[in-house]
Design a protein around this motif. Structure first.
Motif, PDB file in Angstrom:
ATOM      1  N   HIS A 149       0.337   3.348  10.686  1.00  0.00           N
ATOM      2  CA  HIS A 149       0.414   3.087   9.421  1.00  0.00           C
ATOM      3  C   HIS A 149       1.387   2.129   9.406  1.00  0.00           C
ATOM      4  N   VAL A 150       0.877   1.032   8.515  1.00  0.00           N
ATOM      5  CA  VAL A 150       1.406  -0.453   8.436  1.00  0.00           C
ATOM      6  C   VAL A 150       2.112  -0.473   7.231  1.00  0.00           C
ATOM      7  N   PHE A 151       3.305  -0.707   6.924  1.00  0.00           N
ATOM      8  CA  PHE A 151       4.111  -0.953   5.633  1.00  0.00           C
ATOM      9  C   PHE A 151       4.493  -2.065   5.262  1.00  0.00           C
ATOM     10  N   ALA A 152       4.629  -2.607   4.090  1.00  0.00           N
ATOM     11  CA  ALA A 152       5.320  -3.911   3.963  1.00  0.00           C
ATOM     12  C   ALA A 152       6.027  -3.678   2.456  1.00  0.00           C
ATOM     13  N   PRO A 153       7.425  -3.988   2.327  1.00  0.00           N
ATOM     14  CA  PRO A 153       7.889  -3.742   1.151  1.00  0.00           C
ATOM     15  C   PRO A 153       7.671  -4.772   0.360  1.00  0.00           C
ATOM     16  N   ILE A 154       7.708  -4.508  -1.060  1.00  0.00           N
ATOM     17  CA  ILE A 154       7.225  -5.309  -1.994  1.00  0.00           C
ATOM     18  C   ILE A 154       7.834  -5.041  -3.371  1.00  0.00           C
ATOM     19  N   GLU A 155       7.860  -6.011  -4.469  1.00  0.00           N
ATOM     20  CA  GLU A 155       8.717  -6.067  -5.438  1.00  0.00           C
ATOM     21  C   GLU A 155       7.762  -4.787  -6.294  1.00  0.00           C
ATOM     22  N   ALA A 156       8.679  -4.077  -7.097  1.00  0.00           N
ATOM     23  CA  ALA A 156       7.942  -3.046  -7.653  1.00  0.00           C
ATOM     24  C   ALA A 156       7.305  -3.527  -9.153  1.00  0.00           C
ATOM     25  N   THR A 157       6.482  -4.482  -9.233  1.00  0.00           N
ATOM     26  CA  THR A 157       6.497  -5.044 -10.484  1.00  0.00           C
ATOM     27  C   THR A 157       4.968  -4.648 -10.827  1.00  0.00           C
ATOM     28  N   ARG A 158       4.327  -4.300  -9.938  1.00  0.00           N
ATOM     29  CA  ARG A 158       2.572  -3.814 -10.320  1.00  0.00           C
ATOM     30  C   ARG A 158       2.079  -2.453 -10.314  1.00  0.00           C
ATOM     31  N   GLU A 159       1.343  -2.043 -10.865  1.00  0.00           N
ATOM     32  CA  GLU A 159       0.888  -0.797 -10.907  1.00  0.00           C
ATOM     33  C   GLU A 159       0.048  -0.358  -9.591  1.00  0.00           C
ATOM     34  N   PHE A 160      -0.450   1.029  -9.286  1.00  0.00           N
ATOM     35  CA  PHE A 160      -1.119   1.220  -8.255  1.00  0.00           C
ATOM     36  C   PHE A 160      -2.358   0.668  -8.192  1.00  0.00           C
ATOM     37  N   LEU A 161      -3.244   0.410  -9.263  1.00  0.00           N
ATOM     38  CA  LEU A 161      -4.440  -0.221  -9.072  1.00  0.00           C
ATOM     39  C   LEU A 161      -4.215  -1.656  -8.419  1.00  0.00           C
ATOM     40  N   ALA A 162      -3.341  -2.355  -8.904  1.00  0.00           N
ATOM     41  CA  ALA A 162      -3.080  -3.630  -8.265  1.00  0.00           C
ATOM     42  C   ALA A 162      -2.971  -3.863  -7.016  1.00  0.00           C
ATOM     43  N   VAL A 163      -1.968  -2.503  -6.489  1.00  0.00           N
ATOM     44  CA  VAL A 163      -1.553  -2.572  -5.156  1.00  0.00           C
ATOM     45  C   VAL A 163      -2.825  -2.153  -4.050  1.00  0.00           C
ATOM     46  N   ARG A 164      -3.469  -1.470  -4.730  1.00  0.00           N
ATOM     47  CA  ARG A 164      -5.006  -1.094  -4.085  1.00  0.00           C
ATOM     48  C   ARG A 164      -5.745  -2.117  -3.854  1.00  0.00           C
ATOM     49  N   HIS A 165      -5.783  -2.851  -4.930  1.00  0.00           N
ATOM     50  CA  HIS A 165      -6.513  -4.229  -4.632  1.00  0.00           C
ATOM     51  C   HIS A 165      -6.214  -5.068  -3.598  1.00  0.00           C
ATOM     52  N   ALA A 166      -4.806  -5.153  -3.616  1.00  0.00           N
ATOM     53  CA  ALA A 166      -4.258  -6.120  -2.675  1.00  0.00           C
ATOM     54  C   ALA A 166      -4.451  -5.508  -1.141  1.00  0.00           C
ATOM     55  N   VAL A 167      -4.509  -4.261  -1.079  1.00  0.00           N
ATOM     56  CA  VAL A 167      -4.552  -3.581   0.183  1.00  0.00           C
ATOM     57  C   VAL A 167      -6.215  -3.831   0.432  1.00  0.00           C
ATOM     58  N   ILE A 168      -7.260  -3.594  -0.345  1.00  0.00           N
ATOM     59  CA  ILE A 168      -8.453  -4.014   0.111  1.00  0.00           C
ATOM     60  C   ILE A 168      -8.502  -5.309   0.431  1.00  0.00           C
ATOM     61  N   ALA A 169      -7.926  -6.284  -0.250  1.00  0.00           N
ATOM     62  CA  ALA A 169      -8.092  -7.810  -0.039  1.00  0.00           C
ATOM     63  C   ALA A 169      -7.458  -7.863   1.647  1.00  0.00           C
ATOM     64  N   ALA A 170      -6.294  -7.464   2.011  1.00  0.00           N
ATOM     65  CA  ALA A 170      -5.985  -7.441   3.206  1.00  0.00           C
ATOM     66  C   ALA A 170      -6.760  -6.926   4.361  1.00  0.00           C
ATOM     67  N   ALA A 171      -7.549  -5.714   3.860  1.00  0.00           N
ATOM     68  CA  ALA A 171      -8.446  -4.887   4.925  1.00  0.00           C
ATOM     69  C   ALA A 171      -9.774  -5.730   4.934  1.00  0.00           C
ATOM     70  N   ARG A 172      -9.950  -6.425   3.786  1.00  0.00           N
ATOM     71  CA  ARG A 172     -11.330  -7.238   3.949  1.00  0.00           C
ATOM     72  C   ARG A 172     -11.037  -8.446   5.072  1.00  0.00           C
ATOM     73  N   GLU A 173      -9.983  -9.094   4.863  1.00  0.00           N
ATOM     74  CA  GLU A 173      -9.630 -10.319   5.635  1.00  0.00           C
ATOM     75  C   GLU A 173      -9.662  -9.818   7.054  1.00  0.00           C
ATOM     76  N   LEU A 174      -8.825  -8.569   7.146  1.00  0.00           N
ATOM     77  CA  LEU A 174      -8.688  -8.117   8.907  1.00  0.00           C
ATOM     78  C   LEU A 174     -10.306  -7.827   9.334  1.00  0.00           C
ATOM     79  N   GLU A 175     -10.997  -7.120   8.295  1.00  0.00           N
ATOM     80  CA  GLU A 175     -12.433  -7.078   8.846  1.00  0.00           C
ATOM     81  C   GLU A 175     -13.402  -8.315   9.052  1.00  0.00           C
ATOM     82  N   ARG A 176     -12.938  -9.284   8.604  1.00  0.00           N
ATOM     83  CA  ARG A 176     -13.598 -10.550   8.796  1.00  0.00           C
ATOM     84  C   ARG A 176     -13.393 -11.253  10.191  1.00  0.00           C
ATOM     85  N   ARG A 177     -11.912 -10.921  10.445  1.00  0.00           N
ATOM     86  CA  ARG A 177     -11.420 -11.425  11.818  1.00  0.00           C
ATOM     87  C   ARG A 177     -12.009 -10.550  12.927  1.00  0.00           C
TER      88      ARG A 177
END
Length: 340
Positions: A181-209
Motif C-alpha cells: 500500500h502506497v500512501f501520500a498525505p494530501i490537503e483535505a480539500t477535494r471529495e472522494f471522486l476527485a481523489v479517485r481520478h487522481a489515483v487513476i491518473a497516477a496509475a495510468r502513468e505508472l502503467e505507461r512506464r
C-alpha cells in the motif's frame, strides 16, 4: 460456571482505563497459537503508532466470533454497548445513505474493539471532522497470479517517482499479504471522486512506464501476470487494513509501515503480531510525521484531464456502486464480445 475473563490496563489522555477481555484464552490464530488476550496486548504495545495512523477516522471493524478461519463480518455501525469514551461520526455511503461509524480517539477504544472480536481495523482515508474529503491518497498494489511481493516492490519504487513528479511524498506499508500500500498525505480539500481520478491518473502513468509489469485493467481476465493498481480502493467507503492492523491470515501478519530503504529484501511474513512491537522499539515508526506536510492532487488532476482529452475516460466502479457518469459498461469483456 465461572466465565473466563482478564483485565487489560490502557493508559490514555484521561488516565488509565481497565478494559475487560472476555474469553481471553480463545485462540484467534491457530497456527501461532495467538489468543484474544494476545491481540489486546498487541494493540496496547503498538498503541501510539496505531493511533497516529488510524485514530480520528471513521473505521470499519472486521470481526471474528471464533477464529480467523471461521465466520466473519464487517461492522460499520458501532457495536452495541460502547463505553462512553467511544464515539462515532455520521458518514455518507455511495448509496446516499448516512450511518454512524466508530471513531478511535484513544488506544482503549481499539482494545474495546478487540473485546468485541475485532481483528482487522479498516480506517477511512478521511478524518472524522471532514469525512467527505480524504487527507490521504492511497494506492493498492495487488499482485496477480504469477507475481508476488517482489513484483509489487518494483512497481512501488516507480510509483514513488511518479508521485514525486506530481509533488507528493509517498509512504509505504505491507498489506499483510503479498501486496503493498502506497500512501501520500494530501490537503483535505477535494471529495472522494476527485481523489479517485487522481489515483487513476497516477496509475495510468505508472502503467505507461511499466506496461509489462503493471496494469489498471479492472477485469481479472485482462490483467495477465502483472501487478494490478487497484484504483477503486480510493472510492468512498472503500478501505484497506490500517497501518499496524493485524490481518486475518494464518501467520498473524500485520499491515506494517516500512521505510523505502527497507523495501529491497523485505519479507511481509516477517511483520507479525509477535514481531512488530519489538520492531517499533528498535527502529521506530517509519510513518511518524507523515502528516506534518501535505501535498495537493492538482498535478494529478491535470494528468487526468490530459488523459480525458486523449480519449482515456472513466474506469469501472465496484458493482455495489450506483452507475456513475461516464462509466463504461459493467460487463466482463469476454461476455460482451460473446453477446456482440
Amino acid at each position: 460456571m465461572v466465565r473466563e475473563e482478564a483485565t487489560v490496563t490502557v493508559t490514555g489522555p484521561q488516565g488509565a482505563r481497565e478494559l475487560r477481555i472476555s474469553s481471553p484464552g480463545r485462540v484467534l490464530w491457530p497456527k501461532p497459537g495467538l489468543s484474544k488476550l494476545d491481540l489486546a496486548r498487541y494493540i496496547v504495545d503498538v498503541g501510539d503508532p496505531f493511533l497516529a495512523a488510524n485514530g480520528g477516522r471513521p473505521v470499519t471493524l472486521q470481526r471474528f466470533p471464533d477464529n480467523v478461519d471461521g465466520e466473519q463480518f464487517f461492522s460499520k455501525n458501532p457495536p452495541k454497548g460502547a463505553p462512553d469514551f467511544v464515539r462515532s461520526v455520521v458518514v455518507v455511503y455511495p448509496s446516499g445513505r448516512s450511518h454512524p461509524q466508530l471513531v478511535i480517539d484513544e488506544v482503549a477504544a481499539a482494545v474495546w474493539a478487540v473485546q468485541m472480536n475485532t481483528v482487522v481495523f479498516h480506517p477511512w482515508a478521511s478524518r472524522a471532522g471532514n469525512p467527505d474529503n480524504p487527507d490521504q491518497l492511497r494506492i493498492d498494489l495487488d499482485p496477480q497470479p504469477g507475481t508476488g511481493f517482489a513484483e509489487a516492490a518494483t512497481a512501488a519504487v516507480e510509483l514513488r517517482s511518479v508521485l514525486a513528479e506530481a509533488g507528493l511524498t509517498a509512504f509505504i506499508k505491507t498489506s499483510g499479504s503479498r501486496g503493498l500500500h502506497v500512501f501520500a498525505p494530501i490537503e483535505a480539500t477535494r471529495e472522494f471522486l476527485a481523489v479517485r481520478h487522481a489515483v487513476i491518473a497516477a496509475a495510468r502513468e505508472l502503467e505507461r512506464r511499466m506496461p509489462e509489469k503493471v496494469t489498471t485493467a479492472w477485469w481479472k481476465e485482462e490483467r495477465g501476470t502483472r501487478v494490478f493498481v487497484d484504483f477503486n480502493q480510493a472510492n468512498r467507503d472503500r478501505t484497506m487494513a490500517g497501518a499496524y492492523s493485524p490481518r486475518a491470515l494464518p501467520n498473524a501478519t500485520v499491515s506494517c509501515p516500512i521505510g523505502w530503504e527497507e523495501l529491497d529484501g523485505a519479507n511481509p511474513d516477517d511483520f507479525t503480531v509477535i514481531t512488530v512491537p519489538e520492531r517499533l522499539k528498535s527502529t521506530g515508526d517509519p510513518w511518524a510525521g507523515m502528516h506534518s506536510s501535505a501535498g495537493t492532487i492538482d498535478a494529478l488532476l491535470e494528468w487526468w484531464e490530459r488523459d480525458l482529452a486523449a480519449g482515456l475516460g472513466e474506469l469501472p466502479f465496484p458493482p455495489d456502486f450506483p452507475k456513475m457518469p461516464g462509466e463504461p459498461l459493467r460487463v466482463q469483456p469476454s461476455r460482451a464480445r460473446s453477446k456482440g
